[in-house]
Design an enzyme around this catalytic site. Structure first.
Site, PDB file in Angstrom:
ATOM      1  N   THR A 253       0.972  -1.237   0.026  1.00 54.32           N
ATOM      2  CA  THR A 253       0.122   0.004   0.031  1.00 54.32           C
ATOM      3  C   THR A 253       0.951   1.283  -0.029  1.00 54.32           C
ATOM      4  O   THR A 253       0.664   2.163  -0.843  1.00 54.32           O
ATOM      5  CB  THR A 253      -0.968   0.067   1.180  1.00 54.32           C
ATOM      6  N   GLU A 257       1.020   4.122  -2.870  1.00 54.09           N
ATOM      7  CA  GLU A 257       1.036   5.673  -2.406  1.00 54.09           C
ATOM      8  C   GLU A 257       1.986   6.322  -2.509  1.00 54.09           C
ATOM      9  O   GLU A 257       1.989   7.781  -3.045  1.00 54.09           O
ATOM     10  CB  GLU A 257       0.218   5.682  -1.232  1.00 54.09           C
ATOM     11  N   HIS A 266      -2.652   5.999 -11.735  1.00 51.78           N
ATOM     12  CA  HIS A 266      -3.124   4.542 -11.972  1.00 51.78           C
ATOM     13  C   HIS A 266      -2.951   3.920 -13.506  1.00 51.78           C
ATOM     14  O   HIS A 266      -2.862   4.392 -14.343  1.00 51.78           O
ATOM     15  CB  HIS A 266      -4.480   4.438 -11.430  1.00 51.78           C
ATOM     16  N   THR A 281       3.519   0.662 -20.141  1.00 52.88           N
ATOM     17  CA  THR A 281       2.426  -0.228 -19.171  1.00 52.88           C
ATOM     18  C   THR A 281       1.365  -0.124 -20.058  1.00 52.88           C
ATOM     19  O   THR A 281       0.647   0.801 -20.609  1.00 52.88           O
ATOM     20  CB  THR A 281       2.046   0.775 -18.040  1.00 52.88           C
ATOM     21  N   GLN A 284      -5.344  -0.852 -20.034  1.00 60.66           N
ATOM     22  CA  GLN A 284      -6.335  -1.927 -19.245  1.00 60.66           C
ATOM     23  C   GLN A 284      -7.572  -1.232 -19.050  1.00 60.66           C
ATOM     24  O   GLN A 284      -7.576   0.018 -18.897  1.00 60.66           O
ATOM     25  CB  GLN A 284      -5.684  -2.723 -18.212  1.00 60.66           C
ATOM     26  N   ASP A 313      -1.164  -7.621  -2.402  1.00 56.90           N
ATOM     27  CA  ASP A 313       0.047  -7.181  -2.288  1.00 56.90           C
ATOM     28  C   ASP A 313       1.125  -8.289  -2.817  1.00 56.90           C
ATOM     29  O   ASP A 313       2.273  -7.984  -3.314  1.00 56.90           O
ATOM     30  CB  ASP A 313       0.346  -7.146  -0.642  1.00 56.90           C
TER      31      ASP A 313
END
Length: 790
Positions: A253, A257, A266, A281, A284, A313
């Site tokens: 996390t 962040e 994102h 990347t 999507q 994770d």
């Protein structure tokens, strides 16, 4: 520049008891764009995400070239962290008051991920992964230069179990943050917010953009950093930490962040097949959940292992080379990121002889303007000696002084700092501040040339007004190169004004101010509007004079470009057209028009005509007195509320006033009357404003009540508390709503109207200042009233 990224929302109903070790529910979609919009609405000087992207992409191109030619600096960047452990009085190591070992496990994980080091189970070994070459260290030196007993940890008893997002950003962060120029602030806290259905794993604040105006002291600087849910902070594979809960118990996390805090978006671009501005990347369709390796959307295999996705994770293990370039670009261009590189708070020395350094919120200032200087010296100075050539004061011993410049020129600034170990060498920056020979209040126009009214090419009507192609609006662009903060009024010269035969005498033309953040600098969001009676424009055209407008409030410009113009309703056969220069007399393509489809186009691009509208703005760095009326047209015997703003003391003149003093007065004119308000108590650009209230002919008596529906909102403008009154014989289900200028509904309430009148209190205290529309809907009919929230 900045944005809040409220990420990894946990579904409602999740148990909050520490002893309940049930797995977390799958994350909900992040409220990224909503919160980013809210922040930028509150601080428009932050600019837009596109402003941030443009500069970032240019820097990324440079960095990629250096990487490709092997000239990229390979020095590892070290960023110091201060972890604010927010608890409710628990003992150290219990519940929210997490242990130092749990903090250390998180730091190790963060460094593994950003240095592409194998973790406990071989993490970060993706063959296309990038070593970001950034490491994080727990600060060993506190704000006073003392060695910390617990490196990198600031324990804070918040005297409450959990915190909402608003309380974290409005109360917790501003009261506990450490200087973000020296520390990466991380708050580990029990986040529980009903607006996001309960627990929230974390959120970050985007980096600032270096070429935009300074940030308010109580604004994003005091909230800069990351907030993390205490049960998702740390790595369960690096120790025994009972509060951690799968599947977010391996420390990713904070990795996610921190990526936002360093400028990453994102991976799905917050849209279906959206753009995260990193070419390596794959696109999507949406956020991933779990670990759907091999998932295909948008025509490619998704990189669900990327830290900037929403995978569990145990699934995430990669940053890409483009993400690295983006982060490294941020570290070069963002003010509160690059200063971290010289903060030296992770060292072993408590202090050394200082090395002076400073920055200014602006280096170009108007005559009589102020500059705020911020000390960013290293070595923990305790004494500051400033010298300001051409400034007032000319010297200062404050750490962060504010200096006024009252003479034009380019001036030198000098800083010497010292502490118990000695004095720094003088830092002398010559010709550092440029003071422009232009005052804090000014009139500005682009018009220079021959006044003319140009017919619409190939049609009927006028180029800068109503025409057969049904142009919806026309505007004039102002670059605001001197960064003025507000617009109090405008002057527009109309060359044509016609009223349709038999048309109502209450026709109005709406003068509008837009920001300059639309496509290619065109009009964007509406900043202010003012209705001008057509009868006024008719009289001004007859007498060959411009039409002057005083807005209901000082329109905020935030030092950014803006447009002034008019919207053009096609009703009752009325016609207006602005005066322009002759074709070719303007060289800067400042005239714009909005076509029938709603698209904004430059005249130069769409028509091959280069003109400027005869429009001027009254701009300032100081406020002006503004005046507004609840109604421009009333019946004899009716009352109208007059509101003044911009000063602290107001006095009024005009007939039928309830009082001669105060920001708000009630008038009951018997005939058309002008009211003038004078302001004092603060330094003003314009100390007086006038408004005219038009009284219709005829009488209104108790035996002849007005039967037409009437919607009023008082006071208007207001600080947020107002009363909505609606008079109409209509009865039944009634909806009261409030929309912003973009049409977004911010309030919706339902009532049952049983009588001829409806009255309801309306509270907009939590809304940002600006223009809103109060809407009454009853049956098939809708009534609207424009209101201003100060």
């Amino acid at each position: 520049m900045f944005r809040f990224l409220l990420c990894l929302l946990i579904a409602a109903g999740f148990s909050q008891a520490i002893q309940a070790q049930a797995p977390l529910s799958p994350p909900e979609k992040c409220a990224t764009m909503f919160m980013d919009s809210s922040l930028r609405a509150k601080y428009p000087q932050l600019g837009t995400l596109n402003d941030f992207e443009r500069q970032l992409q240019l820097k990324m191109i440079d960095i990629k070239k250096r990487m490709a030619s092997s000239r990229q600096t390979t020095t590892v960047i070290t960023i110091p962290i201060i972890v604010h452990v927010v608890h409710n009085g628990e003992a150290v190591g219990v519940g929210r008051n997490i242990s130092a070992a749990q903090v250390q496990s998180q730091l190790i994980t963060l460094n593994e991920d950003y240095r592409r080091k194998p973790g406990t189970r071989g993490f970060n070994e993706n063959p296309v992964g990038a070593d970001i070459e950034i490491e994080f260290c727990l600060a060993t030196i506190d704000r006073q230069g003392n060695t910390m007993a617990e490196p990198g940890i600031d324990r804070y008893n918040g005297n409450r179990a959990n915190w909402t997002i608003n309380d974290i950003d409005g109360v917790l962060k501003p009261s506990t943050y450490w200087d973000p120029d020296k520390y990466y602030n991380v708050w580990v806290v029990d986040i529980n917010d009903p607006t996001v259905n309960g627990q929230l794993l974390g959120y970050a604040q985007f980096p600032s953009q270096s070429n935009l105006p300074g940030i308010p002291a109580n604004g994003p600087a005091s909230t800069d950093g990351v907030a993390i849910y205490y049960r998702a902070f740390g790595n369960a594979e690096k120790g025994t930490f009972p509060v951690l809960q799968a599947p977010y118990n391996l420390g990713r996390t904070l990795t996610h962040e921190t990526g936002h805090w360093l400028g990453l978006r994102h991976i799905w671009g917050d849209a279906n097949c959206g753009d995260d501005f990193c070419a390596d990347t794959p696109p999507q369709a949406s956020a991933s959940s779990g670990c759907p390796v091999g998932r295909i959307s948008c025509g490619s295999t998704n990189m669900v292992q990327n830290y900037m996705d929403y995978s569990n994770d145990a699934c995430t293990n990669i940053f890409t080379q483009n993400q690295k370039a983006r982060i490294r670009a941020v570290m070069e261009i963002s003010p509160r990121r690059n200063t971290l590189l010289s903060s030296n708070v992770c060292g072993t020395l408590v202090a050394s002889r200082p090395v002076s350094n400073f920055q200014a919120n602006t280096r170009r200032v108007l005559l009589g303007g102020q500059v705020r200087f911020t000390d960013i010296s290293s070595g923990f100075p305790t004494k500051w000696e400033w010298t300001f050539e051409g400034g007032t004061p000319s010297t200062s011993t404050e750490q962060n002084p504010v200096v006024t410049y009252n003479q034009p020129g380019k001036f030198t600034v000098t800083l010497v700092t010292s502490n118990a170990l000695g004095q720094s060498d003088p830092l002398v920056r010559t010709q550092y501040i440029e003071v422009l020979n232009q005052g804090l209040c000014a009139d500005v126009t682009n018009f220079s040339g021959t006044r003319t009214v140009i017919p619409e090419p190939g049609g009927r009507g006028y180029l800068a007004g109503q025409n057969s192609k049904r142009t919806q609006a026309v505007s004039e662009y102002f670059d605001n190169s001197l960064s003025y903060s507000n617009l109090s009024g405008a002057s527009l010269r109309f060359g044509v004004a016609k009223a349709a035969q038999g048309a109502a005498t209450e026709s109005v033309v709406t003068v509008t101010v837009w920001n300059g953040r639309g496509f290619q600098g065109g009009p964007g969001a509406i900043l202010g509007q003012k209705d001008v009676p057509l009868r006024v424009i008719l009289d001004d055209v007859t007498n060959n004079r411009p039409t002057t407008v005083t807005f209901d409030r000082n329109v905020p410009l935030f030092g950014l470009p803006y447009h002034i113009g008019v919207t053009l309703p096609y009703a009752a056969g009325d016609t207006v057209a602005l005066v322009t220069s002759k074709n070719g007399e303007s060289l800067f393509a400042t005239a714009w028009r909005q076509n029938q489809r709603g698209d904004w186009l430059r005249y130069a691009d769409s028509l091959g005509i280069n003109v400027a509208h005869d429009v001027a703005g009254r701009i300032g760095m100081k406020p002006s007195v503004q005046v507004a009326a609840s109604s421009l047209f009333i019946n004899p015997g009716e009352v109208v509320t007059l509101n003044a703003s911009g000063a602290s003391i107001f006095s009024w003149s005009g007939t039928g006033l309830s009082s001669a003093l105060g920001a708000q007065v009630i008038a009951q004119p018997t005939r058309t009357t002008s009211y003038t308000v004078s302001g004092s108590g603060v330094d003003l650009c314009t100390a007086q404003a006038t408004i005219q209230v038009y009284v219709r002919s005829g009488t209104v008596t108790a035996n002849n009540p007005q039967v037409e529906p009437a919607l009023t909102v008082t006071p208007n403008p207001s600080e947020g508390q107002m009363v909505v009154s609606f008079s109409s014989p209509l009865k039944g289900a009634l909806t009261l709503a409030v929309r912003n200028v973009n049409g977004v509904e911010v309030v919706r309430q339902s009532y049952q109207k049983t009588g001829d009148t409806f009255e309801q209190q309306l509270n907009l205290h939590s809304a940002a200042g600006g223009i809103y529309f109060v809407e009454i809907r009853i049956g098939e009919q809708v009534f609207r009233k424009r209101v201003v929230k100060n």
